[in-house]
Write an enzyme that holds these catalytic residues in place. Structure first.
Site, PDB file in Angstrom:
ATOM      1  CB  SER A 157     -50.762  -1.635  28.700  1.00  0.00           C
ATOM      2  OG  SER A 157     -49.994  -2.455  27.871  1.00  0.00           O
ATOM      3  NE  ARG A 227     -37.976  -1.320  30.060  1.00  0.00           N
ATOM      4  CZ  ARG A 227     -39.226  -1.040  30.368  1.00  0.00           C
ATOM      5  NH1 ARG A 227     -40.178  -1.869  29.990  1.00  0.00           N
ATOM      6  NH2 ARG A 227     -39.533   0.045  31.058  1.00  0.00           N
ATOM      7  CG  ASP A 322     -50.899   2.969  22.120  1.00  0.00           C
ATOM      8  OD1 ASP A 322     -50.003   2.265  21.615  1.00  0.00           O
ATOM      9  OD2 ASP A 322     -51.603   2.589  23.071  1.00  0.00           O
ATOM     10  CG  HIS A 355     -48.548   1.248  24.891  1.00  0.00           C
ATOM     11  ND1 HIS A 355     -49.900   1.075  24.780  1.00  0.00           N
ATOM     12  CD2 HIS A 355     -48.117   0.341  25.802  1.00  0.00           C
ATOM     13  CE1 HIS A 355     -50.281   0.085  25.587  1.00  0.00           C
ATOM     14  NE2 HIS A 355     -49.219  -0.370  26.210  1.00  0.00           N
ATOM     15  CG  ASP A 356     -44.521   4.221  28.110  1.00  0.00           C
ATOM     16  OD1 ASP A 356     -45.114   3.145  28.338  1.00  0.00           O
ATOM     17  OD2 ASP A 356     -43.280   4.338  28.175  1.00  0.00           O
TER      18      ASP A 356
END
Length: 378
Positions: A157, A227, A322, A355-356
């Site tokens: 990232s 968040r 992602d 994405h994680d």
């Protein structure tokens, strides 16, 4: 979780700080008169000083890459599944450096640090920093550690953007760049997500224009929302469906605005946790650094021209789920590097983590990284 006695753990990590008195001129025109970088190291630097690997972290992580703290055995490094003896980034072979970027809230000089000109926290006066600025600071850390050239720089990232920028800022000081779950620049949609998150913080009544330290408050509500917005983008729809489905916390709809669905509970928990330890001024600056990153901007948008000065070999990894940095964005980088006849390996993984996924222990992903690191000559 790795227990302290686990042979695959780097063991008890020790956070360190390097102090730099020479001013750092930033891309935006401001100058930091002096600064500190928090960092950790794992493994041993070999006699030839050829086995150093720099790990660059993403938005909300830090220099604590692997291992645990002696007084906090449950506080594992954010990439502990990747770094350690016998792991893909094997500390029996490599000297691994985890560096915290400037502007952070985890030990390096940032908005909560004391401004030497005023004797008070920098707050809103701390300058906006960029990926290029972080690489400049990391180069000074490398000098401090006696590392002339990194065997590799790796990140996921925002960390991957730093790994890419290293090949441009210091092409002679990096042999391999490992760019995971990244893009050459953010899409307008990504910038939009970041702006909504920033607005949530800046419109919080407790923000006070960024000088909330003086008021003894924290813009908790804004941080929580920021968040929650960010976390939605880190997971894929498939991962959310599998993890939460449409499960109701109370079994039936409450017909009120308390928590109904499990996914709501999860997002609120993540928001509460994040707002308890992360600095709002840091969040604003880090998301801006993401927005500004664009190596091709000075080349009329021509990414191939922008990457012409890179000399490193590359490994790029993307994940099909992602949607924040989808595989086509990695393929753009691959094409631009091939245009310059760089040595490029590319892996596209069909994994559900979104994405994680770059943080997770997917066997295909880790085997590929292990193979790549295993082929790096020292």
């Amino acid at each position: 979780m790795n227990a302290p006695h686990d042979p695959s753990s780097v063991g008890a990590a020790v956070a360190q700080k390097a102090q730099f008195s020479e001013p750092l001129r930033l891309k935006g025109g401001a100058t930091l008169p002096a600064f500190e970088i928090a960092y950790e190291t794992y493994g041993e630097l070999n006699a030839a000083r050829t086995n150093a690997v720099l790990v660059c972290h993403a938005l909300n992580a830090s220099h604590h890459v692997a291992g645990y703290y002696a007084d906090q055995p449950d506080n594992l490094g954010w990439w502990d599944n990747l770094v350690g003896p016998g792991k893909p980034l094997d500390t029996r072979r490599f000297f691994v450096v985890g560096s915290n970027y400037i502007g952070s809230c985890f030990g390096s000089t940032g908005p909560a640090s004391v401004n030497p000109a005023t004797g008070k926290p920098w707050g809103a006066d701390f300058p906006v920093v960029t990926v290029e600025d972080w690489v400049e600071a990391q180069a000074r850390l490398a000098d401090h550690l006696g590392i002339e050239r990194f065997a590799a720089v790796i990140g996921g990232s925002l960390g991957a953007m730093q790994a890419l920028q290293w090949t441009l800022s210091y092409p002679e000081r990096i042999r391999h760049s490992i760019v995971i779950a990244a893009a050459a620049r953010l899409t307008p949609q990504n910038i939009a997500f970041n702006e909504v998150a920033r607005q949530a913080i800046m419109t919080d009544p407790d923000f006070h224009g960024g000088h909330y330290y003086d008021k003894g408050v924290v813009p908790v509500r804004g941080l929580r929302i920021a968040r929650m917005i960010g976390h939605i983008t880190y997971l894929s729809g498939e991962a959310m469906a599998e993890k939460f489905g449409r499960l109701l916390r109370r079994g039936t709809p409450g017909f009120d605005f308390d928590i109904d669905f499990e996914v709501e509970s999860y997002l609120r928990y993540q928001g509460d946790k994040f707002s308890s330890y992360f600095d709002a001024n840091t969040y604003l600056r880090i998301t801006k650094a993401l927005d500004y990153f664009d190596p091709a901007a000075d080349y009329g948008g021509n990414l191939s021209a922008a990457l012409a000065r890179a000399k490193a070999a590359f490994l790029l990894v993307s994940f099909k789920s992602d949607w924040r940095f989808p595989p086509p964005r990695s393929r753009e980088l691959v094409r631009a590097l091939l245009d310059n006849r760089r040595i490029v390996s590319y892996l596209e993984i069909d994994a559900p983590g979104g994405h994680d996924a770059f943080l997770l222990e997917d066997p295909r992903y880790h085997k590929a990284l292990a193979a790549y690191f295993g082929n790096i000559e020292l």
